[in-house]
Design an enzyme around this catalytic site. Sequence first.
Site, PDB file in Angstrom:
ATOM      1  N   ASP A 120       8.386 -14.088  59.380  1.00  0.00           N
ATOM      2  CA  ASP A 120       8.613 -15.394  59.382  1.00  0.00           C
ATOM      3  C   ASP A 120       7.522 -16.146  60.437  1.00  0.00           C
ATOM      4  O   ASP A 120       7.661 -15.189  61.482  1.00  0.00           O
ATOM      5  CB  ASP A 120       9.968 -14.869  60.323  1.00  0.00           C
ATOM      6  CG  ASP A 120      10.736 -16.670  60.390  1.00  0.00           C
ATOM      7  OD1 ASP A 120      10.998 -17.077  59.777  1.00  0.00           O
ATOM      8  OD2 ASP A 120      10.001 -17.237  62.088  1.00  0.00           O
TER       9      ASP A 120
ATOM     10  N   TYR B 149       3.821 -22.446  64.543  1.00  0.00           N
ATOM     11  CA  TYR B 149       3.575 -21.191  65.732  1.00  0.00           C
ATOM     12  C   TYR B 149       1.968 -21.081  66.100  1.00  0.00           C
ATOM     13  O   TYR B 149       1.994 -20.815  67.521  1.00  0.00           O
ATOM     14  CB  TYR B 149       4.331 -20.121  65.147  1.00  0.00           C
ATOM     15  CG  TYR B 149       5.523 -20.098  65.356  1.00  0.00           C
ATOM     16  CD1 TYR B 149       6.304 -21.145  65.575  1.00  0.00           C
ATOM     17  CD2 TYR B 149       6.167 -19.553  64.512  1.00  0.00           C
ATOM     18  CE1 TYR B 149       7.974 -20.743  65.372  1.00  0.00           C
ATOM     19  CE2 TYR B 149       7.651 -18.917  63.379  1.00  0.00           C
ATOM     20  CZ  TYR B 149       8.400 -20.234  64.206  1.00  0.00           C
ATOM     21  OH  TYR B 149       9.513 -20.478  64.294  1.00  0.00           O
TER      22      TYR B 149
ATOM     23  N   LYS C   2       7.481 -22.654  57.245  1.00  0.00           N
ATOM     24  CA  LYS C   2       8.261 -23.994  57.715  1.00  0.00           C
ATOM     25  C   LYS C   2       7.230 -25.536  58.322  1.00  0.00           C
ATOM     26  O   LYS C   2       6.373 -25.137  58.823  1.00  0.00           O
ATOM     27  CB  LYS C   2       8.377 -23.331  58.598  1.00  0.00           C
ATOM     28  CG  LYS C   2       9.497 -22.146  58.925  1.00  0.00           C
ATOM     29  CD  LYS C   2      10.685 -22.510  60.043  1.00  0.00           C
ATOM     30  CE  LYS C   2      10.781 -20.810  60.776  1.00  0.00           C
ATOM     31  NZ  LYS C   2      10.143 -20.069  61.436  1.00  0.00           N
TER      32      LYS C   2
ATOM     33  N   HIS D 266      11.644 -27.348  58.754  1.00  0.00           N
ATOM     34  CA  HIS D 266      11.577 -26.184  59.837  1.00  0.00           C
ATOM     35  C   HIS D 266      13.117 -27.051  60.698  1.00  0.00           C
ATOM     36  O   HIS D 266      13.762 -26.240  61.905  1.00  0.00           O
ATOM     37  CB  HIS D 266      10.919 -26.737  61.399  1.00  0.00           C
ATOM     38  CG  HIS D 266      10.534 -25.871  62.127  1.00  0.00           C
ATOM     39  ND1 HIS D 266       9.080 -24.740  61.515  1.00  0.00           N
ATOM     40  CD2 HIS D 266      11.429 -24.929  62.406  1.00  0.00           C
ATOM     41  CE1 HIS D 266       9.366 -23.358  62.904  1.00  0.00           C
ATOM     42  NE2 HIS D 266      10.563 -24.238  63.212  1.00  0.00           N
TER      43      HIS D 266
END
Length: 328
Positions: free
Chosen positions: A52, A57, A86, A117
């Site tokens: 994931d 990130y 996402k 998201h």
Amino acid sequence: MAQNKFATEITFDLNDGSKIPALGIGTVPPDDPSQVKDIIITAVKAGFRLIDTAWYYGTEKYIGEALKELFDEGVVKREDLFITTKVWHSFWHSPEKSLDTSLSDLGIDYVDLFLQHWPICLKGGPDGTPSKPMADDENVKYDDDPVTGTKFIDVYNAIEDIKANTNKVRSVGVSNYSITKLKQLLPKVKHFVPVVNQIEYHPQLPQQDLVDFCAEHKILIEAYSPVGGTGAPVLKIPYVKELADKYGVTVNEIVNAYHICEGRIAIPRSSNYDRIKNMVRLPKLNKEELSALYKIGEGHPVRYVNDPWGYGIGFKWWKGDTLSKIED
Ligand code: NDP
């Protein structure tokens, strides 16, 4: 006692005919984001098949390095893995550009799952920056009203179009959607009902109403922050330790089983390689145990992810939220 199964061998059916592994590894960056390369290699060798990640990130290039090594060494093939990314809410205007950036960093030509998201639209630069969409005074910079705005629906529709018109995405879904936001979205879906709703979920945050609503629409729940994030507060619950002792597994395996035994996907994160290797068994918790874990949060619900851009989107127990009409 019956032997524990492996969570890594279980898959669930998605509403579009695909399958998703029941256990995945999360990739929010640790202190040294480059460590994500070794985290992914360790996790895949331990049996994890779901990764994931998200554009936000900033770890996708390290995942890409891990994937290259795993593929080159023949540990797994691309089709053995289920990779999720996402589109961040300040990149809302260009979901395909966000996806292309992710694919390029990951070094792959499709993702198994592409998620929206958050169901909101915030200001960002032309390429989605700033990645933390806050003004210098720490106020969120909205591009649409978080309570009454409907642009977030256009974003999901654009994600659907990517699946309909390209080979870059196998399944599409959402994240951080409350019942309020799902009720706005579902009548406006163009081609594909979301396959999952990725939300914070653990024994301290009971959300049966949202689970039931999603089940009615064949949307699977994917549980993020299964131990409550940094500091792992959920693992301090004495009953979790009691169950771990009873089944001879780790506390992490109990909180993952809390989801998987109920048909929810769990996506824990760890930068500790021993912990990652010891997150893969699945104790078969019984109904009474699952219900006792659920009840922990009923008395004192706690939400650990209370990002300021989450105000007004209709979630219960959002710290400091004065925008939503919260019923609890
Ligand atoms: P978790 O709830 O899995 O918590 C991870 C933290 O708990 C790490 O700091 C880890 O430390 C610590 N931890 C885990 N096990 C133990 C243990 N046995 N003892 C002590 N500490 C422990 O994490 P996340 O909040 O990151 O959620 C998981 C994933 O879900 C994310 O990585 C991301 O992929 C996704 N996510 C999605 C969101 C969304 O908006 N869609 C929001 C948040 C997360 P250590 O590294 O030392 O093991």
